[in-house]
Write a protein that holds these residues in place. Sequence first.
Motif, mmCIF file in Angstrom:
data_model
loop_
_atom_site.group_PDB
_atom_site.id
_atom_site.type_symbol
_atom_site.label_atom_id
_atom_site.label_comp_id
_atom_site.label_asym_id
_atom_site.label_seq_id
_atom_site.Cartn_x
_atom_site.Cartn_y
_atom_site.Cartn_z
ATOM 1 N N ILE A 73 0.830 -1.207 0.000
ATOM 2 C CA ILE A 73 0.000 0.000 0.000
ATOM 3 C C ILE A 73 0.866 1.259 0.000
ATOM 4 O O ILE A 73 0.653 2.167 -0.792
ATOM 5 C CB ILE A 73 -0.936 0.014 1.227
ATOM 6 N N TYR A 74 1.839 1.315 0.905
ATOM 7 C CA TYR A 74 2.637 2.525 1.108
ATOM 8 C C TYR A 74 4.059 2.409 0.584
ATOM 9 O O TYR A 74 4.825 3.360 0.667
ATOM 10 C CB TYR A 74 2.692 2.882 2.601
ATOM 11 N N GLY A 75 4.425 1.236 0.119
ATOM 12 C CA GLY A 75 5.790 1.017 -0.349
ATOM 13 C C GLY A 75 6.685 0.591 0.797
ATOM 14 O O GLY A 75 6.283 0.621 1.962
ATOM 15 N N PRO A 76 7.900 0.186 0.463
ATOM 16 C CA PRO A 76 8.827 -0.218 1.522
ATOM 17 C C PRO A 76 9.298 0.992 2.320
ATOM 18 O O PRO A 76 9.227 2.135 1.860
ATOM 19 C CB PRO A 76 9.984 -0.852 0.750
ATOM 20 N N ARG A 77 9.755 0.743 3.500
ATOM 21 C CA ARG A 77 10.317 1.810 4.331
ATOM 22 C C ARG A 77 11.597 2.311 3.674
ATOM 23 O O ARG A 77 12.423 1.529 3.224
ATOM 24 C CB ARG A 77 10.601 1.266 5.727
ATOM 25 N N ASP A 78 11.760 3.629 3.584
ATOM 26 C CA ASP A 78 12.917 4.251 2.941
ATOM 27 C C ASP A 78 13.701 5.034 3.994
ATOM 28 O O ASP A 78 13.259 6.079 4.468
ATOM 29 C CB ASP A 78 12.446 5.189 1.824
ATOM 30 N N GLU A 79 14.867 4.498 4.377
ATOM 31 C CA GLU A 79 15.665 5.144 5.427
ATOM 32 C C GLU A 79 16.212 6.508 4.978
ATOM 33 O O GLU A 79 16.611 7.315 5.820
ATOM 34 C CB GLU A 79 16.788 4.224 5.889
ATOM 35 N N CYS A 80 16.205 6.788 3.678
ATOM 36 C CA CYS A 80 16.618 8.116 3.188
ATOM 37 C C CYS A 80 15.621 9.198 3.615
ATOM 38 O O CYS A 80 15.937 10.387 3.553
ATOM 39 C CB CYS A 80 16.760 8.120 1.670
ATOM 40 N N LEU A 81 14.429 8.780 4.021
ATOM 41 C CA LEU A 81 13.412 9.737 4.468
ATOM 42 C C LEU A 81 13.449 9.958 5.979
ATOM 43 O O LEU A 81 12.551 10.576 6.535
ATOM 44 C CB LEU A 81 12.015 9.251 4.051
ATOM 45 N N VAL A 82 14.488 9.449 6.639
ATOM 46 C CA VAL A 82 14.669 9.661 8.073
ATOM 47 C C VAL A 82 15.823 10.655 8.231
ATOM 48 O O VAL A 82 16.937 10.400 7.782
ATOM 49 C CB VAL A 82 14.971 8.340 8.810
ATOM 50 N N ILE A 83 15.516 11.788 8.848
ATOM 51 C CA ILE A 83 16.488 12.880 8.967
ATOM 52 C C ILE A 83 16.668 13.226 10.436
ATOM 53 O O ILE A 83 15.692 13.449 11.154
ATOM 54 C CB ILE A 83 15.990 14.128 8.204
ATOM 55 N N THR A 84 17.918 13.291 10.881
ATOM 56 C CA THR A 84 18.219 13.717 12.249
ATOM 57 C C THR A 84 18.968 15.038 12.172
ATOM 58 O O THR A 84 19.930 15.174 11.413
ATOM 59 C CB THR A 84 19.051 12.652 12.988
ATOM 60 N N GLU A 85 18.495 16.018 12.945
ATOM 61 C CA GLU A 85 19.078 17.364 12.961
ATOM 62 C C GLU A 85 19.389 17.772 14.397
ATOM 63 O O GLU A 85 18.857 17.207 15.351
ATOM 64 C CB GLU A 85 18.075 18.376 12.384
ATOM 65 N N THR A 124 14.631 13.762 15.368
ATOM 66 C CA THR A 124 14.526 12.923 14.177
ATOM 67 C C THR A 124 13.158 13.104 13.535
ATOM 68 O O THR A 124 12.131 13.050 14.211
ATOM 69 C CB THR A 124 14.746 11.440 14.528
ATOM 70 N N PHE A 125 13.183 13.324 12.214
ATOM 71 C CA PHE A 125 11.982 13.451 11.389
ATOM 72 C C PHE A 125 11.907 12.242 10.470
ATOM 73 O O PHE A 125 12.923 11.804 9.939
ATOM 74 C CB PHE A 125 12.044 14.722 10.527
ATOM 75 N N ASP A 126 10.704 11.722 10.262
ATOM 76 C CA ASP A 126 10.522 10.564 9.393
ATOM 77 C C ASP A 126 9.449 10.882 8.351
ATOM 78 O O ASP A 126 8.321 11.218 8.699
ATOM 79 C CB ASP A 126 10.108 9.346 10.225
ATOM 80 N N GLY A 127 9.813 10.773 7.072
ATOM 81 C CA GLY A 127 8.891 11.045 5.975
ATOM 82 C C GLY A 127 8.167 9.807 5.478
ATOM 83 O O GLY A 127 7.371 9.887 4.545
ATOM 84 N N ASN A 128 8.449 8.658 6.079
ATOM 85 C CA ASN A 128 7.747 7.432 5.703
ATOM 86 C C ASN A 128 6.345 7.439 6.292
ATOM 87 O O ASN A 128 6.124 7.991 7.371
ATOM 88 C CB ASN A 128 8.477 6.198 6.255
ATOM 89 N N ASN A 129 5.413 6.801 5.619
ATOM 90 C CA ASN A 129 4.122 6.561 6.232
ATOM 91 C C ASN A 129 4.388 5.680 7.452
ATOM 92 O O ASN A 129 5.194 4.755 7.370
ATOM 93 C CB ASN A 129 3.185 5.849 5.248
ATOM 94 N N PRO A 130 3.759 5.944 8.596
ATOM 95 C CA PRO A 130 4.031 5.146 9.793
ATOM 96 C C PRO A 130 3.813 3.637 9.604
ATOM 97 O O PRO A 130 4.370 2.840 10.345
ATOM 98 C CB PRO A 130 3.068 5.713 10.841
ATOM 99 N N LEU A 131 3.031 3.247 8.610
ATOM 100 C CA LEU A 131 2.786 1.824 8.370
ATOM 101 C C LEU A 131 3.678 1.237 7.270
ATOM 102 O O LEU A 131 3.657 0.029 7.038
ATOM 103 C CB LEU A 131 1.318 1.590 8.003
ATOM 104 N N ALA A 132 4.461 2.069 6.614
ATOM 105 C CA ALA A 132 5.313 1.586 5.516
ATOM 106 C C ALA A 132 6.227 0.464 5.992
ATOM 107 O O ALA A 132 6.844 0.549 7.048
ATOM 108 C CB ALA A 132 6.143 2.731 4.943
ATOM 109 N N GLY A 133 6.268 -0.609 5.213
ATOM 110 C CA GLY A 133 7.148 -1.726 5.520
ATOM 111 C C GLY A 133 6.658 -2.645 6.624
ATOM 112 O O GLY A 133 7.338 -3.603 6.972
ATOM 113 N N ARG A 134 5.482 -2.378 7.171
ATOM 114 C CA ARG A 134 4.960 -3.202 8.270
ATOM 115 C C ARG A 134 3.903 -4.168 7.769
ATOM 116 O O ARG A 134 3.261 -3.945 6.755
ATOM 117 C CB ARG A 134 4.307 -2.321 9.329
#
Length: 165
Positions: A73-85, A124-134
């Motif tokens: 539905i949402y695609g696999p989890r993409d760690e490139c969409l996880v950003i820590t600042e 940390t910011f996450d641009g993945n849908n919270p259900l992506a990859g689950r």
Amino acid sequence: MSEARPNAIRDGKYVELTYVVRDSKTGDILTEVTKPRHYVHGVNEILSPAITRELEGKTEGQRVDLLVDCSEIYGPRDECLVITEKMSVVPREYRQLGSQILMENNLGQMKSFLVTKIEGDSITFDGNNPLAGREVIYQVKVLLVRNATEEENEYGGKRDEPDAC
């Protein structure tokens, strides 16, 4: 033959339902929708097409448990969409777990990110849908199935009435 079950979900039926989404590994509730959601089957969808297809033929009062691979539905989890600042470069209004922020990439595309972790002076910011990859279990409870009115067919469901003053 289809009229033998007049309150079965099929195209042109107005449907009200609630649902719970559970993590398939832990059983933890990830989402719970207790206010009935409504739609006209075959006109619009409030859940993914795979779930809507499984509701076909179900009747009032039935609960349907569906194992869903959210990668479909949402695609696999993409760690490139996880950003820590560093916290200091983030505006104060976004320094809270669960806050959403719109970010723009170098192509000018906007994407919503969610604050998922605050640790020390890092956020940390996450641009993945919270259900992506689950893998989750949708537990859908069918509350009402009836023929849709002409207006509901046109609108795709019941128009929500504004609260009275």
